[in-house]
Design an enzyme around this catalytic site. Structure first.
Site, mmCIF file in Angstrom:
data_model
loop_
_atom_site.group_PDB
_atom_site.id
_atom_site.type_symbol
_atom_site.label_atom_id
_atom_site.label_comp_id
_atom_site.label_asym_id
_atom_site.label_seq_id
_atom_site.Cartn_x
_atom_site.Cartn_y
_atom_site.Cartn_z
ATOM 1 N N ASP A 128 -6.070 -3.729 -2.242
ATOM 2 C CA ASP A 128 -4.974 -3.340 -1.348
ATOM 3 C C ASP A 128 -4.256 -4.555 -0.757
ATOM 4 O OD1 ASP A 128 -3.574 -2.365 1.056
ATOM 5 O OD2 ASP A 128 -4.662 -0.507 0.720
ATOM 6 N N SER B 228 0.831 -1.204 0.000
ATOM 7 C CA SER B 228 0.000 0.000 0.000
ATOM 8 C C SER B 228 0.870 1.260 0.000
ATOM 9 C CB SER B 228 -0.961 -0.053 1.194
ATOM 10 O OG SER B 228 -2.007 0.874 1.054
#
Length: 294
Positions: A183, A38
Site C-alpha cells: 500500500d 490506495s
C-alpha cells in the site's frame, strides 16, 4: 475550468471521495491530471479513464465489497492454517478479485495500460518494501527495467491498495528478481508533493481531497498496550510525512473530510453507510468550494 487533483488513501472510507468528486463536477471543475494513494488511486484511475461521479456511484451500488475478500484455500480449514497462510503469503486475502474488478471497469472505458492515458494524467503511489522507497507509477517503473507505457493501470492500483497483512503484497518482477510492493499509504498517504516536484510554475490550480481532519483536528493516538502501539505506529507511518508537508503549505487548497478511523477495512459496509459516506464527502466539498479561491 481545469484543475489538478490529489486523492488520499483511506480504505473503505474512500466512498467519501466520490461525493467530493460529485461536488467538484457540479461546480464546473474538471481534472486534467490526478495523483492518488490506495483508495484514492482507485478513484483517480476511474476519473482518469473518463468516469463521471454518477457513473462511479452506479458502479459502487452494484458492487458487493465482500467479493474482494478472496482467501486462499487451505488443505485443513483451521485457524492455524489461516495464520500459516498469512505467514507465508503475507496477507489474509489474495487481492486478485480487486484487481480483476478494476481491470474490467477501466477496460470498459478503453484503458488497460498507461499508454491508453495522456502522459502525466495519472500517477499512483505504492511502497517498495524490498528497497525501502516510494514508487511513483508509472514514472519509476524504468528503474525496475519495466516499460512504463505497457504497465497495466489496474495492477498499479492493486499495488497501491495492498494494505499490509490484509491483502497480499504484489511481487513486482523486475531485473533484480521480485520486489515486494505494498500500500502506498505506508510511505505517502496523500501525495500532494508530486505537483511541487516539477520545479515549474503550475499550469492550473491543485486541489486535494484528504480523508482526515486538518492539522488542528488530528486526534492523539491512545496507546495502552502492544496492539494499540502497532496501530499508532502504522498511522504515524501513513500520515507523518504528508502532515508535516501540507501543514506548512497547502491547507487552503485541501478538502478535509474527517471520517471515523475504524472504517478502513470494513468490507461489510451496508448500502446505507456507503450513501452516508458519499453524502458526507459531497457536503464537505460543497462547503469548501463556496469559498475556495483558485
Amino acid at each position: 475550468m481545469l484543475i489538478d487533483g490529489v486523492f488520499s488513501g483511506g480504505g473503505i472510507k474512500g466512498f467519501a471521495l466520490i461525493g467530493a468528486y460529485q461536488a467538484i463536477e457540479e461546480r464546473g471543475l474538471a481534472f486534467k491530471r490526478m495523483a492518488g494513494t490506495s483508495a484514492g488511486s482507485l478513484i483517480a484511475a476511474l476519473i482518469a479513464a473518463g468516469y463521471t461521479s454518477s457513473e462511479i456511484i452506479d458502479l459502487m451500488e452494484e458492487l458487493d465489497l465482500g467479493d474482494f475478500l478472496d482467501q486462499r484455500k487451505a488443505l485443513l480449514p483451521t485457524p492455524l492454517a489461516k495464520w500459516l497462510l498469512l505467514y507465508w503469503r503475507l496477507g489474509l486475502y489474495k487481492g486478485d478479485m480487486l484487481e480483476k474488478w478494476i481491470y474490467q471497469k477501466l477496460r470498459a472505458k478503453g484503458v488497460v495500460t498507461f499508454q491508453n492515458l495522456p502522459p502525466g494524467r495519472l500517477r499512483i503511489i505504492a511502497s517498495d518494501l524490498t528497497n525501502g522507497r516510494i514508487i511513483v507509477l508509472p514514472d519509476d517503473l524504468e528503474r525496475y527495467g519495466i516499460h512504463p507505457a505497457s504497465f497495466p493501470v489496474a495492477k498499479a492500483v492493486r499495488m497501491s491498495c495492498s494494505l499490509p497483512y490484509f491483502f497480499e503484497p504484489v511481487r513486482l518482477k523486475d531485473y533484480q528478481g521480485n520486489t515486494i510492493v505494498v500500500d502506498g499509504g505506508v510511505l505517502s498517504n496523500f501525495p500532494i508533493w508530486l505537483f511541487d516536484e516539477e520545479k515549474m510554475l503550475k499550469k492550473r490550480p491543485v486541489l486535494g481531497i484528504k480523508l482526515s481532519g486538518n492539522s488542528q483536528q488530528q486526534k492523539q493516538n491512545k496507546i495502552h498496550n502492544a496492539i494499540d502501539m502497532f496501530g499508532a505506529l502504522f498511522e504515524t507511518m501513513k500520515n507523518a510525512h504528508d502532515a508535516r508537508y501540507i501543514s506548512r503549505r497547502h491547507e487552503k487548497n485541501i478538502i478535509f473530510i474527517p471520517i471515523e478511523s475504524g472504517l478502513t477495512t470494513e468490507f461489510g459496509l451496508t448500502d446505507e453507510k456507503k450513501q452516508e459516506l458519499i453524502q458526507q464527502g459531497k457536503t464537505r466539498a460543497e462547503s469548501f468550494l463556496r469559498t475556495w479561491s483558485y
